[in-house]
Design a protein around this motif. Structure first.
Motif, PDB file in Angstrom:
ATOM      1  N   VAL A   1       4.928   7.159  -9.210  1.00 38.84           N
ATOM      2  CA  VAL A   1       3.970   7.260  -8.098  1.00 38.84           C
ATOM      3  C   VAL A   1       3.217   5.940  -7.927  1.00 38.84           C
ATOM      4  O   VAL A   1       2.945   5.506  -6.809  1.00 38.84           O
ATOM      5  CB  VAL A   1       2.985   8.432  -8.307  1.00 38.84           C
ATOM      6  N   ASP A   2       2.910   5.274  -9.041  1.00 44.92           N
ATOM      7  CA  ASP A   2       2.276   3.949  -8.949  1.00 44.92           C
ATOM      8  C   ASP A   2       3.114   3.008  -8.079  1.00 44.92           C
ATOM      9  O   ASP A   2       2.607   2.380  -7.153  1.00 44.92           O
ATOM     10  CB  ASP A   2       2.139   3.313 -10.341  1.00 44.92           C
ATOM     11  N   TRP A   3       4.405   2.917  -8.391  1.00 46.46           N
ATOM     12  CA  TRP A   3       5.251   1.971  -7.642  1.00 46.46           C
ATOM     13  C   TRP A   3       5.421   2.404  -6.198  1.00 46.46           C
ATOM     14  O   TRP A   3       5.447   1.569  -5.284  1.00 46.46           O
ATOM     15  CB  TRP A   3       6.613   1.799  -8.324  1.00 46.46           C
TER      16      TRP A   3
ATOM     17  N   SER B   1       3.276   3.822  -4.449  1.00 34.96           N
ATOM     18  CA  SER B   1       2.026   3.483  -3.760  1.00 34.96           C
ATOM     19  C   SER B   1       1.927   1.983  -3.511  1.00 34.96           C
ATOM     20  O   SER B   1       1.546   1.547  -2.422  1.00 34.96           O
ATOM     21  CB  SER B   1       0.828   3.943  -4.592  1.00 34.96           C
ATOM     22  N   VAL B   2       2.260   1.195  -4.532  1.00 39.84           N
ATOM     23  CA  VAL B   2       2.214  -0.266  -4.379  1.00 39.84           C
ATOM     24  C   VAL B   2       3.123  -0.696  -3.227  1.00 39.84           C
ATOM     25  O   VAL B   2       2.800  -1.599  -2.462  1.00 39.84           O
ATOM     26  CB  VAL B   2       2.639  -0.961  -5.692  1.00 39.84           C
ATOM     27  N   LEU B   3       4.261  -0.009  -3.085  1.00 33.50           N
ATOM     28  CA  LEU B   3       5.247  -0.385  -2.071  1.00 33.50           C
ATOM     29  C   LEU B   3       4.999   0.294  -0.722  1.00 33.50           C
ATOM     30  O   LEU B   3       5.746   0.078   0.227  1.00 33.50           O
ATOM     31  CB  LEU B   3       6.654  -0.041  -2.571  1.00 33.50           C
ATOM     32  N   GLY B   4       3.976   1.128  -0.653  1.00 34.16           N
ATOM     33  CA  GLY B   4       3.670   1.785   0.619  1.00 34.16           C
ATOM     34  C   GLY B   4       4.661   2.873   0.996  1.00 34.16           C
ATOM     35  O   GLY B   4       4.858   3.152   2.176  1.00 34.16           O
TER      36      GLY B   4
ATOM     37  N   LEU C   1       4.784   6.026   1.550  1.00 35.74           N
ATOM     38  CA  LEU C   1       3.820   7.104   1.719  1.00 35.74           C
ATOM     39  C   LEU C   1       4.037   7.833   3.023  1.00 35.74           C
ATOM     40  O   LEU C   1       4.708   7.339   3.922  1.00 35.74           O
ATOM     41  CB  LEU C   1       2.405   6.514   1.728  1.00 35.74           C
TER      42      LEU C   1
ATOM     43  N   LEU D   1      -3.190  11.214   2.456  1.00 35.45           N
ATOM     44  CA  LEU D   1      -1.971  10.465   2.165  1.00 35.45           C
ATOM     45  C   LEU D   1      -1.287  11.037   0.938  1.00 35.45           C
ATOM     46  O   LEU D   1      -1.939  11.496   0.006  1.00 35.45           O
ATOM     47  CB  LEU D   1      -2.321   9.001   1.884  1.00 35.45           C
TER      48      LEU D   1
ATOM     49  N   ARG E   1       4.589   7.994  10.292  1.00 39.86           N
ATOM     50  CA  ARG E   1       4.414   6.790  11.104  1.00 39.86           C
ATOM     51  C   ARG E   1       4.332   5.511  10.283  1.00 39.86           C
ATOM     52  O   ARG E   1       4.419   4.416  10.828  1.00 39.86           O
ATOM     53  CB  ARG E   1       3.226   6.922  12.055  1.00 39.86           C
ATOM     54  N   LEU E   2       4.203   5.618   8.959  1.00 42.63           N
ATOM     55  CA  LEU E   2       4.187   4.389   8.161  1.00 42.63           C
ATOM     56  C   LEU E   2       5.556   3.721   8.170  1.00 42.63           C
ATOM     57  O   LEU E   2       5.658   2.499   8.067  1.00 42.63           O
ATOM     58  CB  LEU E   2       3.717   4.691   6.743  1.00 42.63           C
TER      59      LEU E   2
ATOM     60  N   ARG F   1       5.358   1.721  11.213  1.00 47.43           N
ATOM     61  CA  ARG F   1       4.474   0.567  11.028  1.00 47.43           C
ATOM     62  C   ARG F   1       5.213  -0.570  10.317  1.00 47.43           C
ATOM     63  O   ARG F   1       4.973  -1.742  10.583  1.00 47.43           O
ATOM     64  CB  ARG F   1       3.248   0.963  10.209  1.00 47.43           C
ATOM     65  N   GLY F   2       6.092  -0.186   9.400  1.00 49.91           N
ATOM     66  CA  GLY F   2       6.871  -1.196   8.688  1.00 49.91           C
ATOM     67  C   GLY F   2       7.721  -2.013   9.653  1.00 49.91           C
ATOM     68  O   GLY F   2       7.848  -3.233   9.515  1.00 49.91           O
TER      69      GLY F   2
END
Lengths: 447, 447
Positions: A9-11, A13-16, A18, A26, A191-192, A195-196
């Motif tokens: 989950v950390d990675w 999140s870091v990579l977006g 989501l 989120l 929608r993220l 956004r990318g």
């Protein structure tokens, strides 16, 4: 041993990686922690199919009579299809077409080995091109200390060819300072991913993106000399991430917005004909050699047919329909009943097929196709959903992105653009990631 | 007009500007939508101060007698300080020191203009180097269509010099395949900032990072020929993102873990002496020209003093203490009472100062310093917290990151490494972002 969920989950999140669980909440996208392994020769085949399938669809979309012939009867009983046909204008205001496609497959048992079967060819709103690249980065980080796994992970970057294709379309359109208009749903949980793409268009091509719903277009859009203007910007390219499902037209202004886009000289991703070419009834008709050879050479047709699943029309005038209906009522578990819709949740399985067909007025059957139920080769996987991982017997759907930019016989761009894998529990019927059914995944080739 | 909150949260998510609201709930970090504007000459000054302050602290940390003299009395009544002194070994097993610092300032009224006052110099666990870079990207995206704003936004990338500094320390250490050991708190809500550094170390320098709590080190760590081994890896560099606060030593094994690190030949970020040099009592002593000139030239000392705030020792033998105590009881609103602690939430303000000093046994006063209360120049800002934005009268704290790699007089690296801005409501006393008090921000220079 797969890595622990917290690190995963950390990675993510870091990579977006989501999505919105609700408008103000989120969460990470559901993912597989164990990449999907497919035989090298099938990966090669499926990649090589992107261009031929895109060219086929381009020619189909150029044949309006064929589309009308294929979908006309269904449209009479299907409001949505009818609405789409209604957007057609006498004169096409933009001869160029940009297609961002995703060709979805299952790996299935075939003879003594394995083969490919096409699930569907998506001509509109093919989602996850951004998250797919992020997911490759995710698996890279997850397996950074396992060189044997890392070395077989297949690189993936759909956004580069896709954004390059869009930039080329903007150039072809020719409006100076033209922008990309992204047609979106008012509350898109995914929608993220969009956004990318916006970010990439800006940073790689200096292109601005304007987001609007179909209703926004109706209210804010203006046509001047054929060019659509929105918020002071000239629209060179329209990219549909909405407009593929009836609920996108519930707003009273949505239809007017869609018509304005159709009347403009913007290059559409995809144009109306290409959207219609993506319907299941078209896919069904293209499973016949006779029909295929209207668009491609006999050898090419034979190649495409290799991966086509068995599909049946339920049109009253179809020779096949009676046999298919009888088969479906005897062995419903062998079939999937599919309407002319994009997005998950519309398909009908098993006993529900018999029930629905029995209740349905016979003339409405034409809006559906009966497809053989595919049995993808199951495999073990570890899925991570809502911060928790579980080992599960799974199946995976392998999609190839593609980009085509063409005007009639002038094909400027026609290429494969990377992959998407979605992995889900073997017992789950539907496959949508945003709907929470399936998990995004990456590919590893056999060691 | 600031952009809408929904778009802002989208970009924060795409860029991974997130934290854990709880172990299984992600949320965006609180941010300011409006970058902080500081006068160009002050930005220049504050940037130029990173190297001199780091060199000063390096020399202070090399002077153990000075540290004992400054902190010894306080340590007698402060368990945490005492514990830190207790980790000191007769023989220092690694002469190299890596400092990743953040020098925090307020812009305050000064004469007819504006000046700088140092809030504190952080020698341990200076947080947000990754998120600070992401935040610059965030404001870039947010203001992509406003060229006048975009052109004055100050680029920021602390991770490049910081990860390069760590890589250089690994090289100096010399262990082949040496890894970075990151000492973490067991449930760190801000760990995505740390993950960003891990990612950078891997991708830019091919360096692996192992995460462990102090207790993990005690259980899993082994010393062999002076080198620490953990999970089969040789530890070249230890980076503390824990060990700066008493709660990090609540676990019964934590102390043993810290001792093992001290006994190893790993280069520590920071070593024990540098951690102690970051205490408020040291900062207070360094506000005197006489003390400063023990470490730097007179002209350099004068330059540093320009930005030092007024600070008072409360040691019984301090000539200053009696006067300071009298002043504080008459005008408590003019002071902040600070203990020898890192992280937010420890400082005491206003009437609470009088109350606490009255209740405190006099010999414990030595553990605190009295600092003039700074009045940073307020400004308007739009803050985004928990998906909602609000316009607010705010103040901002401007930090400069720095990296120093040195062994006695051999200084291999001593440079400024970018900035951090934290903006909060003018009425809020404390300033922690992770604690939810403050919002991350970027800098714009005056137009």
């Amino acid at each position: 041993m797969p890595p622990d969920s917290q690190e995963a989950v950390d990675w993510l999140s870091v990579l977006g990686l989501l999505r919105y669980a609700s408008p103000r909440r989120l969460t990470h996208v559901p993912v597989a922690l164990t990449p999907y392994c497919a035989p090298q020769h099938l990966l090669k085949t499926v990649t090589a199919l992107s261009s031929p399938f895109q060219l086929l669809m381009h020619r189909v979309a150029d044949d309006w009579a064929f589309l009308e012939d294929t979908l006309g009867t269904a449209a009479r009983h299907d409001d949505f299809l009818q609405r789409l046909f209604g957007f057609r204008l006498r004169e096409n205001s933009q001869p160029w077409r940009l297609l961002i496609s995703r060709n979805d497959f299952f790996v299935v048992p075939e003879g003594a080995g394995l083969g490919l079967r096409q699930v569907e060819f998506n001509t509109i709103s093919a989602s996850f091109p951004h998250l797919a690249e992020r997911l490759f980065r995710f698996h890279q980080l997850l397996y950074r200390n396992q060189p044997d796994r890392l070395s077989v992970l297949l690189p993936n970057d759909p956004l580069t060819p896709i954004s390059t294709g869009i930039a080329e379309a903007v150039q072809v359109h020719g409006a100076s300072n033209g922008v990309v208009l992204m047609i979106v749903q008012p509350a898109e949980s995914n929608r993220l991913d969009q956004r990318g793409l916006e970010q990439r268009l800006l940073q790689q091509h200096g292109l601005s993106t304007v987001r609007a719903t179909l209703a926004d277009v109706a209210v804010q859009g203006k046509l001047r000399d054929g060019t659509l203007r929105l918020g002071g910007e000239r629209v060179a390219v329209v990219y549909y991430r909405a407009g593929y499902t009836p609920s996108d037209f519930v707003h009273p202004d949505a239809g007017a917005g869609r018509r304005l886009l159709e009347a403009s000289d913007a290059i559409q991703i995809p144009d109306l004909a290409m959207q219609l070419a993506g319907m299941k009834k078209v896919q069904q008709r293209l499973t016949s050699l006779e029909v295929l050879t209207r668009f491609v050479s006999e050898s090419q047709a034979a190649e495409l047919l290799e991966v086509c699943a068995e599909m049946h029309s339920l049109d009253a005038d179809s020779k096949d329909a009676e046999f298919a209906l009888a088969e479906a009522s005897k062995h419903p578990e062998r079939f999937v009943l599919k309407p002319q819709r994009e997005g998950g949740g519309h398909n009908v399985y098993g006993a529900e097929i018999v029930k629905l067909l029995a209740e349905m007025p016979p003339e409405e059957r034409s809006g559906w196709v009966l497809m053989e139920r595919l049995h993808p080769v199951p495999h073990d996987a570890v899925l991570l959903m809502d911060h928790q991982s579980q080992s599960l017997r799974c199946v995976s759907e392998l999609g190839r992105y593609g980009v085509l930019l063409a005007k009639g016989n002038e094909v400027r761009l026609n290429k494969d653009a990377g992959y998407l894998v979605r992995t889900k529990g073997a017992e789950v019927d539907e496959g949508g990631v945003s709907a929470g059914y399936a998990c995004l995944n990456s590919l590893v080739r056999e060691r």
